[in-house]
Enzyme design. Structure first.
Site, PDB file in Angstrom:
ATOM      1  N   SER A 157     -27.251 -23.243  15.242  1.00 13.71           N
ATOM      2  CA  SER A 157     -27.468 -23.792  13.886  1.00 13.71           C
ATOM      3  C   SER A 157     -27.261 -22.705  12.834  1.00 13.71           C
ATOM      4  O   SER A 157     -26.791 -22.974  11.729  1.00 13.71           O
ATOM      5  CB  SER A 157     -28.891 -24.348  13.779  1.00 13.71           C
TER       6      SER A 157
ATOM      7  N   ASP B  65     -17.714 -31.111   5.254  1.00 12.36           N
ATOM      8  CA  ASP B  65     -17.860 -32.193   4.266  1.00 12.36           C
ATOM      9  C   ASP B  65     -16.914 -33.345   4.593  1.00 12.36           C
ATOM     10  O   ASP B  65     -17.253 -34.510   4.404  1.00 12.36           O
ATOM     11  CB  ASP B  65     -17.542 -31.683   2.848  1.00 12.36           C
TER      12      ASP B  65
ATOM     13  N   ARG C 260     -17.593 -34.594   8.982  1.00 11.33           N
ATOM     14  CA  ARG C 260     -18.811 -35.229   9.520  1.00 11.33           C
ATOM     15  C   ARG C 260     -18.752 -36.762   9.509  1.00 11.33           C
ATOM     16  O   ARG C 260     -19.277 -37.393  10.440  1.00 11.33           O
ATOM     17  CB  ARG C 260     -20.056 -34.694   8.795  1.00 11.33           C
TER      18      ARG C 260
ATOM     19  N   GLU D 139     -21.503 -30.453  15.430  1.00 10.93           N
ATOM     20  CA  GLU D 139     -21.254 -30.381  13.971  1.00 10.93           C
ATOM     21  C   GLU D 139     -22.568 -30.408  13.183  1.00 10.93           C
ATOM     22  O   GLU D 139     -22.649 -30.971  12.091  1.00 10.93           O
ATOM     23  CB  GLU D 139     -20.306 -31.485  13.508  1.00 10.93           C
TER      24      GLU D 139
ATOM     25  N   SER E 299     -29.300 -33.148  13.881  1.00 13.16           N
ATOM     26  CA  SER E 299     -29.910 -34.032  12.865  1.00 13.16           C
ATOM     27  C   SER E 299     -30.829 -33.237  11.932  1.00 13.16           C
ATOM     28  O   SER E 299     -30.909 -33.522  10.731  1.00 13.16           O
ATOM     29  CB  SER E 299     -30.679 -35.170  13.538  1.00 13.16           C
TER      30      SER E 299
END
Ligand SMILES: Cc1cc2nc3c(=O)[nH]c(=O)nc-3n(C[C@H](O)[C@H](O)[C@H](O)COP(=O)(O)OP(=O)(O)OC[C@H]3O[C@@H](n4cnc5c(N)ncnc54)[C@H](O)[C@@H]3O)c2cc1C
Length: 404
Positions: free
Chosen positions: A131, A239, A242, A386, A389
């Site tokens: 992350s 951007d 996703r 990607e 959550s």
């Protein structure tokens, strides 16, 4: 409800549906069981002209933008997200290059990507940098006309199968996030090898590999967008990419629900088909409403994105500039928040739909005789890659705080 913006998108979805039903369906169970990649499935997507939908016609694409990409990913993911994934990873690996490439780089790389003859993959994650990508340790040191890469990447989709890897490296470790750059590394380059192949819960029809770089010499001409621009290019790419994961999620959810409905119509208990029990069919109604809400979100976003994306793409070709610069000139909105919302909502929906459909079908759905267990195993990754959550929520919250 259909979300086609034009006839070409509708035709692309039809081709994707044919590939999914005629090629993926007979292959998916065996590829999943054996955890193998299918070159045949990838070739069928290339023959159906599904790789270059979002790329300009000048490079062999169809000039349709990211909406078309999402639509075909959704369609193919109804049958198997893993077999469809090379189209997704080629877009993810190719997009930062497309945004920031010079006209020479575009001419060199885009035709192969658009035709599907050359597969692309995207490599940012590392063992200690998930992350928090800025913790990456892979370095690229400039020596004359080359960068020398050292380090390794972790969990790379379409690994080993792809021909080109857009790799995030640190060209200046002292500058931290601002020292991250993107370099395109071709398979076969000396010093670039594949490490461990992951054995996974799901997504077994797409290979996930470690990439290893040991004094790997890559021409300076393979740097994308200049030193230190890597993180910016990755953020810009996410951007636009996703919603593609959101679309995969919706396809998976729809596919799982379709399998459940088919079974619940024929399975009889207490003298009637299970689907006739209101408690059961109300659950299906709730899930169907979530899928449709997700579709409305994804295709509203991608259609709006495409206004600028398609214009900037053609302006870059016309003016010999970068797509990134043309997007900047257009002063359009940043899509970070909505894009993260689409991925968060749709991947959570996919997991919920697959899990609840499995419950609705009972014991058979827990066995490998029935495809639902695969849908449930595959769904999990959509909440992880990607950006998990949690990370999508962080992005959304950061935008909310900024907007006041
Ligand atoms: C099958 C598969 C395919 C993949 N394909 C690719 C690929 O092609 N290319 C690529 O580069 N990577 C790929 N990845 C890597 C993927 O993007 C990472 O797994 C993901 O970003 C999460 O990183 P991590 O696994 O290191 O988890 P970690 O970052 O260690 O996170 C562990 C947990 O902590 C949570 N967490 C971490 N930070 C925060 C925070 N700030 N706030 C709240 N919660 C937090 C996470 O949400 C998660 O629940 C793939 C992964 C898988 C499993």
């Amino acid at each position: 409800m259909n979300y086609f913006n034009n006839q070409e998108e509708a035709a692309a979805v039809q081709r994707a549906a044919k590939v999914a039903s005629e090629v993926f369906k007979p292959l998916r169970a065996k590829c999943d069981e054996d955890e193998v990649y299918s070159p045949e499935a990838t070739t069928s997507m290339a023959e159906a002209n599904l790789f270059g939908l979002w790329l300009p016609k000048e490079y062999g694409g169809l000039g349709l933008g990211v909406s078309a990409l999402a639509l075909v990913l959704e369609e193919m993911s109804k049958v198997c997200i893993g077999l469809a994934l090379p189209v997704g990873t080629s877009a993810l690996g190719g997009m930062p290059m497309f945004f920031w490439a010079t006209p020479e780089q575009r001419a060199k790389w885009l035709p192969g990507l658009a035709s599907g003859k050359k597969l692309w993959a995207f490599a940012i994650s590392e063992a200690r940098a998930g992350s928090d990508a800025t913790a990456m340790q892979t370095t690229a040191k400039k020596e004359g006309d080359y960068y020398i890469l050292n380090g390794s990447k972790h969990y790379i989709s379409t690994g080993e199968a792809a021909d080109f890897y857009t790799v995030a490296v640190s060209t200046n470790p002292e500058r931290g996030a601002r020292g991250i750059s993107l370099i395109v590394v071709e398979k076969g380059t000396a010093g670039f090898t594949f490490g461990k192949k992951e054995r996974k819960l799901g997504l077994r029809t797409n290979p996930t590999y470690d990439l290893i770089f040991k004094d790997c010499k890559v021409p300076v001409a393979n740097l994308i967008g200049g030193e230190g621009k890597g993180l910016l290019a990755v953020q810009e790419t996410f951007d636009y990419s996703r919603p593609g994961i959101a679309a995969q999620s919706l396809g998976l959810a729809q596919g799982a629900m379709g399998e459940a409905i088919k079974y619940l119509k024929i399975r009889q208990q207490f003298g009637q088909p299970i689907i006739a029990f209101q408690g059961i069919n109300h659950e299906l109604a709730e899930l169907a409403a979530k899928i449709e809400a997700g579709r409305a979100l994804v295709y509203k976003i991608t259609s709006e994105m495409d206004a600028d994306f398609i214009l900037a793409s053609s302006e870059a070709v016309k003016n010999n500039t970068t797509v990134h610069d043309e997007l900047k000139k257009l002063k359009g909105p940043r899509w970070t928040k909505l894009s993260a919302m689409s991925k968060l909502f749709c991947s959570e929906t996919a997991m919920e739909v697959a899990d609840r459909c499995l419950t609705l079908c009972g014991g058979i759905a827990y066995t490998r005789d029935f495809p639902l267990e695969k849908y449930a195993r595959d769904a999990k990754v959509l909440q992880i890659y990607e950006g998990t959550s949690h990370i999508q929520k962080n992005e959304i919250a950061a935008s909310l705080i900024k907007e006041g």
